[in-house]
Design a protein around this motif. Sequence first.
Motif, PDB file in Angstrom:
ATOM      1  N   ASP A 171       0.834  -1.215   0.000  1.00 16.37           N
ATOM      2  CA  ASP A 171       0.000   0.000   0.000  1.00 16.37           C
ATOM      3  C   ASP A 171       0.863   1.256   0.000  1.00 16.37           C
ATOM      4  OD1 ASP A 171      -2.284  -1.481  -0.052  1.00 16.37           O
ATOM      5  OD2 ASP A 171      -2.694  -1.342   2.106  1.00 16.37           O
ATOM      6  N   ILE A 172       1.968   1.221   0.762  1.00 17.01           N
ATOM      7  CA  ILE A 172       2.860   2.401   0.794  1.00 17.01           C
ATOM      8  C   ILE A 172       3.470   2.610  -0.588  1.00 17.01           C
ATOM      9  CG2 ILE A 172       5.010   3.333   1.761  1.00 17.01           C
ATOM     10  CD1 ILE A 172       4.205   1.810   4.388  1.00 17.01           C
ATOM     11  N   LEU A 173       3.907   1.515  -1.217  1.00 15.56           N
ATOM     12  CA  LEU A 173       4.478   1.642  -2.562  1.00 15.56           C
ATOM     13  C   LEU A 173       3.433   2.229  -3.520  1.00 15.56           C
ATOM     14  CD1 LEU A 173       6.487  -1.706  -2.843  1.00 15.56           C
ATOM     15  CD2 LEU A 173       7.436   0.604  -2.760  1.00 15.56           C
ATOM     16  N   ARG A 174       2.205   1.716  -3.417  1.00 10.55           N
ATOM     17  CA  ARG A 174       1.154   2.203  -4.339  1.00 10.55           C
ATOM     18  C   ARG A 174       0.820   3.679  -4.068  1.00 10.55           C
ATOM     19  NH1 ARG A 174      -1.363  -3.032  -3.231  1.00 10.55           N
ATOM     20  NH2 ARG A 174      -0.722  -4.414  -4.913  1.00 10.55           N
ATOM     21  N   SER A 175       0.981   4.101  -2.796  1.00  9.05           N
ATOM     22  CA  SER A 175       0.660   5.508  -2.491  1.00  9.05           C
ATOM     23  C   SER A 175       1.654   6.456  -3.167  1.00  9.05           C
ATOM     24  CB  SER A 175       0.654   5.738  -0.976  1.00  9.05           C
ATOM     25  OG  SER A 175       1.988   5.743  -0.481  1.00  9.05           O
ATOM     26  N   HIS A 176       2.796   5.912  -3.591  1.00  3.89           N
ATOM     27  CA  HIS A 176       3.793   6.747  -4.278  1.00  3.89           C
ATOM     28  C   HIS A 176       3.553   6.799  -5.784  1.00  3.89           C
ATOM     29  CE1 HIS A 176       5.885   7.148  -0.626  1.00  3.89           C
ATOM     30  NE2 HIS A 176       6.534   5.996  -0.631  1.00  3.89           N
ATOM     31  N   ILE A 177       2.541   6.069  -6.230  1.00  2.19           N
ATOM     32  CA  ILE A 177       2.262   6.059  -7.675  1.00  2.19           C
ATOM     33  C   ILE A 177       1.909   7.473  -8.128  1.00  2.19           C
ATOM     34  CG2 ILE A 177       0.427   5.349  -9.268  1.00  2.19           C
ATOM     35  CD1 ILE A 177       0.644   2.555  -8.123  1.00  2.19           C
ATOM     36  N   ARG A 178       2.498   7.897  -9.228  1.00  6.98           N
ATOM     37  CA  ARG A 178       2.263   9.258  -9.725  1.00  6.98           C
ATOM     38  C   ARG A 178       0.906   9.395 -10.411  1.00  6.98           C
ATOM     39  NH1 ARG A 178       6.881  10.224  -7.470  1.00  6.98           N
ATOM     40  NH2 ARG A 178       8.511  11.345  -8.560  1.00  6.98           N
ATOM     41  N   VAL A 179       0.500   8.322 -11.120  1.00 12.24           N
ATOM     42  CA  VAL A 179      -0.748   8.406 -11.867  1.00 12.24           C
ATOM     43  C   VAL A 179      -1.383   7.005 -11.871  1.00 12.24           C
ATOM     44  CG1 VAL A 179       0.522   8.124 -14.065  1.00 12.24           C
ATOM     45  CG2 VAL A 179      -1.775   9.055 -14.116  1.00 12.24           C
ATOM     46  N   GLY A 180      -2.685   6.941 -11.649  1.00  6.43           N
ATOM     47  CA  GLY A 180      -3.339   5.636 -11.445  1.00  6.43           C
ATOM     48  C   GLY A 180      -3.680   4.903 -12.723  1.00  6.43           C
ATOM     49  N   GLY A 196       8.321   6.875  -8.949  1.00 11.63           N
ATOM     50  CA  GLY A 196       7.614   7.294  -7.737  1.00 11.63           C
ATOM     51  C   GLY A 196       7.675   6.242  -6.656  1.00 11.63           C
ATOM     52  N   MET A 197       7.468   4.991  -7.030  1.00  9.85           N
ATOM     53  CA  MET A 197       7.388   3.919  -6.034  1.00  9.85           C
ATOM     54  C   MET A 197       8.733   3.566  -5.425  1.00  9.85           C
ATOM     55  SD  MET A 197       4.560   1.107  -7.139  1.00  9.85           S
ATOM     56  CE  MET A 197       4.855   1.009  -8.874  1.00  9.85           C
ATOM     57  N   PHE A 198       9.741   3.457  -6.276  1.00  8.03           N
ATOM     58  CA  PHE A 198      11.000   2.871  -5.799  1.00  8.03           C
ATOM     59  C   PHE A 198      12.169   3.859  -5.731  1.00  8.03           C
ATOM     60  CE2 PHE A 198       8.591  -0.540  -7.891  1.00  8.03           C
ATOM     61  CZ  PHE A 198       8.446  -1.394  -6.802  1.00  8.03           C
ATOM     62  N   GLY A 199      12.002   5.081  -6.270  1.00  9.93           N
ATOM     63  CA  GLY A 199      13.187   5.950  -6.335  1.00  9.93           C
ATOM     64  C   GLY A 199      14.099   5.379  -7.413  1.00  9.93           C
ATOM     65  N   GLN A 200      15.180   4.777  -7.035  1.00 14.27           N
ATOM     66  CA  GLN A 200      16.097   4.082  -7.967  1.00 14.27           C
ATOM     67  C   GLN A 200      16.359   4.926  -9.214  1.00 14.27           C
ATOM     68  OE1 GLN A 200      14.565   0.089  -8.625  1.00 14.27           O
ATOM     69  NE2 GLN A 200      14.505  -0.355  -6.457  1.00 14.27           N
ATOM     70  N   LYS A 201      16.805   6.186  -8.973  1.00 15.21           N
ATOM     71  CA  LYS A 201      16.924   7.149 -10.077  1.00 15.21           C
ATOM     72  C   LYS A 201      17.875   6.692 -11.175  1.00 15.21           C
ATOM     73  CE  LYS A 201      15.682  11.290  -7.560  1.00 15.21           C
ATOM     74  NZ  LYS A 201      16.109  12.575  -7.032  1.00 15.21           N
ATOM     75  N   ASP A 202      18.987   6.063 -10.776  1.00 19.23           N
ATOM     76  CA  ASP A 202      19.964   5.661 -11.801  1.00 19.23           C
ATOM     77  C   ASP A 202      19.362   4.656 -12.768  1.00 19.23           C
ATOM     78  OD1 ASP A 202      21.778   7.317 -10.715  1.00 19.23           O
ATOM     79  OD2 ASP A 202      22.865   5.769  -9.589  1.00 19.23           O
ATOM     80  N   ALA A 203      18.665   3.660 -12.216  1.00 23.31           N
ATOM     81  CA  ALA A 203      18.078   2.631 -13.071  1.00 23.31           C
ATOM     82  C   ALA A 203      17.003   3.226 -13.982  1.00 23.31           C
ATOM     83  CB  ALA A 203      17.478   1.518 -12.209  1.00 23.31           C
ATOM     84  N   ILE A 204      16.196   4.147 -13.440  1.00 25.92           N
ATOM     85  CA  ILE A 204      15.128   4.751 -14.240  1.00 25.92           C
ATOM     86  C   ILE A 204      15.731   5.654 -15.329  1.00 25.92           C
ATOM     87  CG2 ILE A 204      13.105   6.262 -14.183  1.00 25.92           C
ATOM     88  CD1 ILE A 204      12.523   3.691 -12.775  1.00 25.92           C
ATOM     89  N   ARG A 205      16.764   6.412 -14.960  1.00 26.57           N
ATOM     90  CA  ARG A 205      17.414   7.271 -15.964  1.00 26.57           C
ATOM     91  C   ARG A 205      17.915   6.422 -17.132  1.00 26.57           C
ATOM     92  NH1 ARG A 205      22.030   8.466 -13.743  1.00 26.57           N
ATOM     93  NH2 ARG A 205      21.267  10.085 -12.365  1.00 26.57           N
ATOM     94  N   GLN A 206      18.540   5.296 -16.794  1.00 30.62           N
ATOM     95  CA  GLN A 206      19.078   4.395 -17.816  1.00 30.62           C
ATOM     96  C   GLN A 206      17.947   3.874 -18.709  1.00 30.62           C
ATOM     97  OE1 GLN A 206      21.994   3.602 -18.650  1.00 30.62           O
ATOM     98  NE2 GLN A 206      21.914   1.612 -19.674  1.00 30.62           N
ATOM     99  N   GLN A 207      16.853   3.477 -18.075  1.00 27.66           N
ATOM    100  CA  GLN A 207      15.723   2.939 -18.844  1.00 27.66           C
ATOM    101  C   GLN A 207      15.145   4.029 -19.762  1.00 27.66           C
ATOM    102  OE1 GLN A 207      12.766   1.085 -16.334  1.00 27.66           O
ATOM    103  NE2 GLN A 207      11.490   0.540 -18.079  1.00 27.66           N
ATOM    104  N   TRP A 208      15.005   5.230 -19.227  1.00 31.08           N
ATOM    105  CA  TRP A 208      14.388   6.337 -19.974  1.00 31.08           C
ATOM    106  C   TRP A 208      15.278   6.780 -21.132  1.00 31.08           C
ATOM    107  CZ3 TRP A 208       9.898   8.368 -20.859  1.00 31.08           C
ATOM    108  CH2 TRP A 208       9.736   9.695 -21.258  1.00 31.08           C
ATOM    109  N   THR A 209      16.570   6.891 -20.881  1.00 34.75           N
ATOM    110  CA  THR A 209      17.443   7.435 -21.923  1.00 34.75           C
ATOM    111  C   THR A 209      17.918   6.359 -22.900  1.00 34.75           C
ATOM    112  OG1 THR A 209      19.335   7.173 -20.442  1.00 34.75           O
ATOM    113  CG2 THR A 209      18.314   9.350 -20.516  1.00 34.75           C
ATOM    114  N   ALA A 210      18.200   5.157 -22.406  1.00 33.96           N
ATOM    115  CA  ALA A 210      18.821   4.156 -23.285  1.00 33.96           C
ATOM    116  C   ALA A 210      17.833   3.161 -23.879  1.00 33.96           C
ATOM    117  CB  ALA A 210      19.915   3.404 -22.519  1.00 33.96           C
TER     118      ALA A 210
END
Length: 383
Positions: free
Chosen positions: A292-301, A328-342
């Motif tokens: 539930d805490i993870l889901r509360s960090h969801i940016r858009v439903g 939003g849920m996990f932070g993990q900025k490096d992994a998300i940046r990699q996914q978004w850019t690469a």
Amino acid sequence: MEYRNWNQKDGTGRSISTSLLGYGCMRFPTLPDGSIDEVRAEKLLNTAREAGVNYFDTAFPYHGGASEPFVGRVIAKWPRESFYLATKLPVWNCKTLDEAKAIFEQQFQRLGVDYIDFYLLHSLHKARYDAAKEMGIVDWLWEQKAAGRIRSFGFSCHDNAAGFEHILRDQPWDFCQLQYNYLDTDDRAEEIAGDRGYALTEERNVPLIIMEPIKGGTLAQLPPDAAAPLRALDPAASAASWALRWVASHKNVKVVLSGMSAEDQLGDNLSTFGQFRPVTDAENAAIHQTADILRSHIRVGCTGCRYCMPCPMGVDIPDNFSIWNKLGMFGQKDAIRQQWTAHFPDAEKASHCVRCGKCEAVCPQHLPIRDSLAKLQTELDSL
Ligand code: SF4
Ligand code: SF4
């Protein structure tokens, strides 16, 4: 090691008994050039086997086609009846039955075996299954089972509960494989059968293999607030062990696959399944709190239903939302940046939205899609 007995025979008349932890052969350690680090990977496989793991799951495309031949070289050193080998037919590569037959034969060559214990149609959704059936691939594989070349016939599925149900009810499957974890329980999502999918396997009495129990590793690194309910119960337990125990506590789950790519992951998983403890009611409540805490960090439903697709400008709306929600849920900025850019195709990014509003008119969740796309593009670009 914890084992699960199947109410099925293995082809030699013996009852099937699988280790609850299965080795997923899609994330072996790699060398700088991207090839499998065979020395390390073989040690990992041997350590797992010595600890009692007896289920090894590969597939034609894993590691760019290198997993099957590598696994074949390793298992050639083991007594054939001492382990179960699973592999999968990439049905999306088959335009005819003859093409499927050619891949099937190639898999036996690569693996160096004369039978395969668990053979799956790989990554099915309804349309893919219907096409495979139409081509005669499903009937032909039942014939391969009758001939003893495969011992159990099943499928892995990436569809919602309705698509999964269509496939599940259509054949007397020996087993099936689903993505299931404490966060992927909603069966309305595009590729997730969720709790409804699990319940269907129980209702149909079809043994279940679990993939992505840790959601591709994301549930192994929880943000502090989401980890708190679990830490309060057992500060020493890893986040991954909670995810594995939650899914493995479901009575129809026979194998939980983990793609272990490092020695510490293997060690942690072996200790989870070496002295396996089903989750208690109090632990289950804590896990739900974490979810539930993870889901509360969801940016858009966004549920991933894809009713809004296709977008006339080529924006993949649910995929954009999915990556934003993961941030939003996990932070993990490096992994998300990699996914978004690469890895995220530029042509499908939110920036191409011209605010025509077509998507918002059909979204059953009534989401402010246009404004959300603008926000996510800014936030993900700034990582
Ligand atoms: S509003 Fe944007 S995302 Fe939605 S359909 Fe139009 S162009 Fe595509
Ligand atoms: S934005 Fe709405 S319509 Fe599109 S996938 Fe998400 S929930 Fe479904």
